[in-house]
Write an enzyme that holds these catalytic residues in place. Sequence first.
Site: not given
Length: 359
Positions: A246, A57
């Site tokens: 994420d 991420a």
Amino acid sequence: MSGTAGVLARLPRTVEWRDGDLYLLDQTRLPHEVVVERQDSADQVFSAIRTLKVRGAPAIGVAAAYGLCVALRPFRSGTVAAFHDAIEREAAHLDAARPTAVNLGWALRRMQRRAAATKAAAAEELFAALVDEAVRIHEEDQRLCLGIGLAGAPLIAASSGVLTHCNAGALCATGIGTATAPMYVAHERGVAFRVYADETRPLLQGARLTAWELQAAGLDVTVITDSMAASTMAAGLVDLVVTGADRVARNGDAANKIGTLGLAILARHFGIPFYIAAPSSTLDFDCLTGADIPIEQRAPDEVLGFAGVRTAPAGAKARNPAFDVTPHALIAGIITERGIVRAPFDTGLSALFGRDNSE
Ligand code: MRU
């Protein structure tokens, strides 16, 4: 060199902006080949994100911010109005590369806000402001990783076993990672512990990436297949589970690599604390619960084989959700750069970050 700076010195940079060009480490070739590619177009950056050359991420967010600069280079000599139009178009294009990691959209929205706040007489000035913003996002990511490391390191006891999933390490970010950050800080402080790295099917980020970077930093790491997590816990080898995320919803539900939910359920069964490590750039207060988090569905071929070799019979079907959502009730705490947030997560996250995590 020693300490957490030494960790980064031993690894290739995931994302680099040098002399006006963007370079990305191709993580699909690790650990056997270290290949860094210059990114010459928006399409190339889009494809690098979609095919997981750059992944994780925080790294996706930093790559997208610089990627927007790459996309806007052709518009520097045009009008300010045309440059603004191009920002909207190119940001929307990059944002579509992958849906689950909120850092992608978070970084692009920050770039758009910076452009909107810049009074420029020429497109070139706007471009310079956007490069400056991308550099800020990049430098900030390194600080956030270190903050997570400092907040989470006390969770790691001497002689303990820590299990992690996927790669939430230096390779998923531009600093010392998220889930690995507490490990690197604890290691630097002289705490001796074992790490179990889930292999992480279908793309093996744990075996290929986490084992590689932890080994390079001198940590004691053992790779297990995902299906060995239960027996490793049952054998009493795991005292703590830490993974990245994420996207974290406002109520603390956290999306992370497929398989994380199973680990959290196992950890609850065995009475092992399960933590999520996530910087503020991964919080999404617009998602009220995990049910609002979009889950990326990837190609069945990733499950039906590996590295171009088919393992399942012709005609076999496959499901391939890339992420799952762990409900907050299974999470002992969320390790952020400002400290560890515990239940109730809604009020805990708001107290630390307000309603706005956009800097
Ligand atoms: O598909 P990937 O490799 O991008 O998935 C990465 C993960 O799931 C990581 O655990 C997550 O991005 C957290 S990294 C700080």
